[in-house]
Each structure stands twice: as C-alpha cells, then as structure tokens.
Design a protein around this motif. Sequence first.
Motif, PDB file in Angstrom:
ATOM      1  N   ASN A  20     -12.211  12.888  14.530  1.00  0.00           N
ATOM      2  CA  ASN A  20     -12.896  14.205  14.398  1.00  0.00           C
ATOM      3  C   ASN A  20     -12.851  14.987  15.061  1.00  0.00           C
ATOM      4  O   ASN A  20     -14.698  15.586  15.457  1.00  0.00           O
ATOM      5  CB  ASN A  20     -13.573  14.084  12.484  1.00  0.00           C
ATOM      6  N   THR A  21     -12.630  16.004  15.351  1.00  0.00           N
ATOM      7  CA  THR A  21     -12.731  16.683  16.746  1.00  0.00           C
ATOM      8  C   THR A  21     -12.737  18.364  16.298  1.00  0.00           C
ATOM      9  O   THR A  21     -12.944  19.377  17.549  1.00  0.00           O
ATOM     10  CB  THR A  21     -12.215  16.442  17.965  1.00  0.00           C
ATOM     11  N   LEU A  22     -12.463  18.868  15.425  1.00  0.00           N
ATOM     12  CA  LEU A  22     -12.452  20.110  14.569  1.00  0.00           C
ATOM     13  C   LEU A  22     -13.267  20.338  14.126  1.00  0.00           C
ATOM     14  O   LEU A  22     -13.081  20.351  12.415  1.00  0.00           O
ATOM     15  CB  LEU A  22     -11.031  20.297  14.304  1.00  0.00           C
ATOM     16  N   PRO A  23     -14.773  20.792  14.979  1.00  0.00           N
ATOM     17  CA  PRO A  23     -15.970  21.190  13.505  1.00  0.00           C
ATOM     18  C   PRO A  23     -15.870  21.946  12.667  1.00  0.00           C
ATOM     19  O   PRO A  23     -15.469  23.507  13.076  1.00  0.00           O
ATOM     20  CB  PRO A  23     -17.312  22.196  14.527  1.00  0.00           C
ATOM     21  N   THR A  24     -15.878  21.507  11.621  1.00  0.00           N
ATOM     22  CA  THR A  24     -15.642  22.475   9.810  1.00  0.00           C
ATOM     23  C   THR A  24     -16.386  24.189  10.520  1.00  0.00           C
ATOM     24  O   THR A  24     -15.704  25.249  10.093  1.00  0.00           O
ATOM     25  CB  THR A  24     -16.833  22.223   9.402  1.00  0.00           C
ATOM     26  N   ALA A  25     -16.955  24.472  11.532  1.00  0.00           N
ATOM     27  CA  ALA A  25     -18.504  25.545  11.810  1.00  0.00           C
ATOM     28  C   ALA A  25     -17.493  26.536  12.748  1.00  0.00           C
ATOM     29  O   ALA A  25     -17.542  27.590  11.872  1.00  0.00           O
ATOM     30  CB  ALA A  25     -18.855  25.327  11.904  1.00  0.00           C
ATOM     31  N   HIS A  26     -16.052  25.964  13.558  1.00  0.00           N
ATOM     32  CA  HIS A  26     -15.529  26.871  13.739  1.00  0.00           C
ATOM     33  C   HIS A  26     -13.993  27.299  13.206  1.00  0.00           C
ATOM     34  O   HIS A  26     -13.158  27.419  14.394  1.00  0.00           O
ATOM     35  CB  HIS A  26     -15.621  25.979  15.450  1.00  0.00           C
ATOM     36  N   HIS A  27     -13.858  25.822  11.950  1.00  0.00           N
ATOM     37  CA  HIS A  27     -12.702  26.477  11.762  1.00  0.00           C
ATOM     38  C   HIS A  27     -11.861  27.324  11.740  1.00  0.00           C
ATOM     39  O   HIS A  27     -11.144  27.871  12.095  1.00  0.00           O
ATOM     40  CB  HIS A  27     -12.444  25.884  10.381  1.00  0.00           C
ATOM     41  N   GLN A  28     -12.393  28.267  11.165  1.00  0.00           N
ATOM     42  CA  GLN A  28     -12.485  30.168  11.133  1.00  0.00           C
ATOM     43  C   GLN A  28     -11.378  30.324  12.592  1.00  0.00           C
ATOM     44  O   GLN A  28     -10.640  31.186  12.299  1.00  0.00           O
ATOM     45  CB  GLN A  28     -13.157  30.908  10.342  1.00  0.00           C
TER      46      GLN A  28
END
Length: 148
Positions: A20-28
């Motif tokens: 889990n190395t793709l932080p949700t806060a930075h998906h966009q």
Amino acid sequence: MNSFRQIFYHIVFCTYKRKNTLPTAHHQELYRYIWGIIKKRKGILYQINGTENHIHILSDLHPSVCLSDYIKEIKTASNRWMKSSDNFQSFDHWAEGSCSLTYCIRDKDMIVNYIKNQKEHHKTIHFEDELKTILVENDIDWNEKYLF
C-alpha cells in the motif's frame, strides 16, 4: 481515407508486492499525470481509479500505439514521477506485468462504473481475489505461480 477505430482497454497493474504505497490523498495528482501520458499517446481516458496498491484504467488505444509500449510508458513515467515527488515516499516501483482486457462500446458504462467504485469494492474483496475473478470471467488461463 480516414481510419476509424474503437479500442477500449481495461488495464490493471499493481505496486511491487502489492504494498500500500499509493497514498489515497495523492491519487488525483497521480491520475492527472497518467492522463497526460495517455493524451500524449493520442489515447482517450474514460476512467481511472484504484486503491493504495493498484490502478484500473479504461482508455482508448490509438492504432499507432502498441499496447505493451503504452503500458510500459505509463508505468515507467509514473514510476519516475512518483519517485521524484515527496507525496509518494513509500512507493518502490510497479510490479512486473499487468492485466489488459478489451471491451466493446456496450460494456463501456459497466466498466467505467466498476472502476469508479474501486475504493468501495475493495472494502469487501482483496486485490488478489479481484484479479483472479477478472481472469476467470474473461476465460484467461493463468498460473498462480506467476500471478503473485
């Protein structure tokens, strides 16, 4: 004479070891970056979404672009970009390989909605089980040894 096409690809790929190395806060911002790559390759992005460990893309593929080169460019460029960003400090790299499926226009809305609902979907199903289901539903031979 003009050439006409309609080539929808549902592409799925994940982070190395599905961490889990793709932080949700930075998906966009990641999705905007990938959208830029797709536009550069004359593709059309219909939907992109994912979780902390994988991404789904539904896009058109221009006939002058080879699918393997397309995926390689998306993964390589986004890998480089994330490693240069302070927002993806835990990201190591993308896992080797991907899953690519073709769909017709009648399936487009269904796939768009499926991708839109990834975060909700993964509250009840793990990525590994999702991928196995996708492969079985599309009658794709696979070997557990190479899958994970």
